[in-house]
Design an enzyme around this catalytic site. Sequence first.
Site, short mmCIF file in Angstrom:
data_model
loop_
_atom_site.label_atom_id
_atom_site.label_comp_id
_atom_site.label_asym_id
_atom_site.label_seq_id
_atom_site.Cartn_x
_atom_site.Cartn_y
_atom_site.Cartn_z
N ASP A 146 0.88 -1.19 0.00
CA ASP A 146 0.00 0.00 0.00
C ASP A 146 0.91 1.23 0.00
OD1 ASP A 146 -3.04 0.87 1.67
OD2 ASP A 146 -1.53 2.25 0.93
N ASP A 193 -3.54 2.45 -5.32
CA ASP A 193 -2.31 2.42 -4.52
C ASP A 193 -2.15 1.14 -3.70
OD1 ASP A 193 -4.10 2.77 -2.37
OD2 ASP A 193 -2.62 3.97 -1.28
N GLU A 194 -2.79 0.07 -4.17
CA GLU A 194 -2.78 -1.15 -3.37
C GLU A 194 -2.77 -2.39 -4.25
OE1 GLU A 194 -5.37 -0.03 -0.01
OE2 GLU A 194 -5.84 -2.17 -0.03
#
Length: 358
Positions: free
Chosen positions: A4, A104-105
Site C-alpha cells: 500500500d 495504490d494497493e
Amino acid sequence: MLADFDYFFAQCEELRNPALKDKPVVVGVYSGRTKDSGAVSTANYVARKFGVKSGLPLYLAKKRLKDTEAVFLPVDNEFYEQISEKIMQILRNYADSFEQTSIDEAYLGITQKVHGSFESAGDLAQKMKNDVKRQVGIVLSVGVGPNKLVAKIAADTQKPDGLTVVKPKEIQHFLSPLPVNRLLGVGRKTTAKLEEMGIGTVGELAKYDVQRLMDVFGKKLGVYFHNAAKGVDNESVQETGEAESISRIATLKENTRDLMVVLEKTDRLIEDIHKDVVQRNISFRQVAVIAVMTDLSIRSRSKTLESPTRDAEDLRSSIRELFEKLLGESKLEIRRVGVKISHFAKEEVKQKQLTNFF
Ligand code: DCP
Ligand code: CA
Ligand code: CA
C-alpha cells in the site's frame, strides 16, 4: 503480501515538487461551489499531525493548518495513475500472482517465489521496497502474512515506509490487541454494536460465541467476523490483467496551432511511453492522439497500424499524421496534448512467429 503506497496522492505531489516535503500538503477535491468547498482527498504525514485526513471538509483543513506553510493542491488523477502504473509494473516482477485492488494497493502471491519461507518473504519485500524507492522515488508500506486478511492488516500497522511480517504462529498475538474496526467490513455501526456486546478488540471477538454472532449479524456476516477475528481467510490472490492502454498527457506552455510545437511536446510523451513498452515487453497496434482545445472541448484521432510494433519511430510518425489531421479539422488552438497506445500484443509471440517463419 500486500503493498500500500503511503499518503499516495500527496506523495506524488512531493515527488514532482520536492520543496513540499517538509510542509503540510493537502490534496483536495474542490467541488467548485465556493473557493474552499470540497473535501480532503489525502494529506501527507506532516499535515496529519494537525488532524487533517481523508474526507475532512477543506475549510476545516484550512482552519487546522492556518498558522502553517500548508500547501493545498487539487487532485491530478492522471499523474497519480502514471506513477501508480510504474510502481505496479515493478511489483509484478516480485509476484507469482498479482492482484491490484486500487490505485495504490496490490496483493502479491509470493509463496512459490520464497519457497514458503517467511524470512525470505521479508527479504523479498525489503528488496521490492528499495527497488520502488530507487526507480520511482515512492515509499510504500508492506504487510506479509499467511493470507490476504493478515497481510492487509499487517501493512496498516506501520506507516509510512513500513514492513511488517506476521508468521502463522504469530497471528493470534498480532491480531488480539487490535480494535475490531481494523477488520475489513467492520465500520462505525458494527463497531458500536460490538461495543454494546462487550467486544472491543479482535481477541475478544475471536473468543465470542459464533452462534451468538450469527444471531445478531446473520449467518454469513457472523461466520465472517468469527473467522476474520481468528485470522482465517481463504481468499486467493486473483490475477488482474495489465492496463489495456498506456497514455500520457501534458499541458502546452502556450496555446498553439503550430504542429512543430505540438510535436516537440509529444516527443517527450513518446519517450516516456516507449520506456513503458520496452519494460513490459509489449507491442501495440493502435495509436491515438488527444487534444484539449482552448474552449476545453476534447478531440481525438486514432489509427490502427498494419501490424503490431514497439518502434518509437512508428509511434512518432503516426502521431505526426494524426495531429496534422486534427489541426486540419479545427480552427481552435490546442491547450493540452495527449498520446495513447493500445491493442497490445506480447512481444514474445511476435518473435516466435518470426522464428517459425524462418
Ligand atoms: N483517497 C481519496 N478519498 C478518500 C480516501 C482515499 O481520494 N476518502 C485517495 C487519496 C489517497 C489514495 O486514495 O492518496 C489512497 O488511499 P489510502 O486510504 O491508501 O490513503 P493514503 O495512501 O493517502 O494514506 P496512507 O499512507 O494511510 O495509506
Ligand atoms: Ca495508501
Ligand atoms: Ca490504500
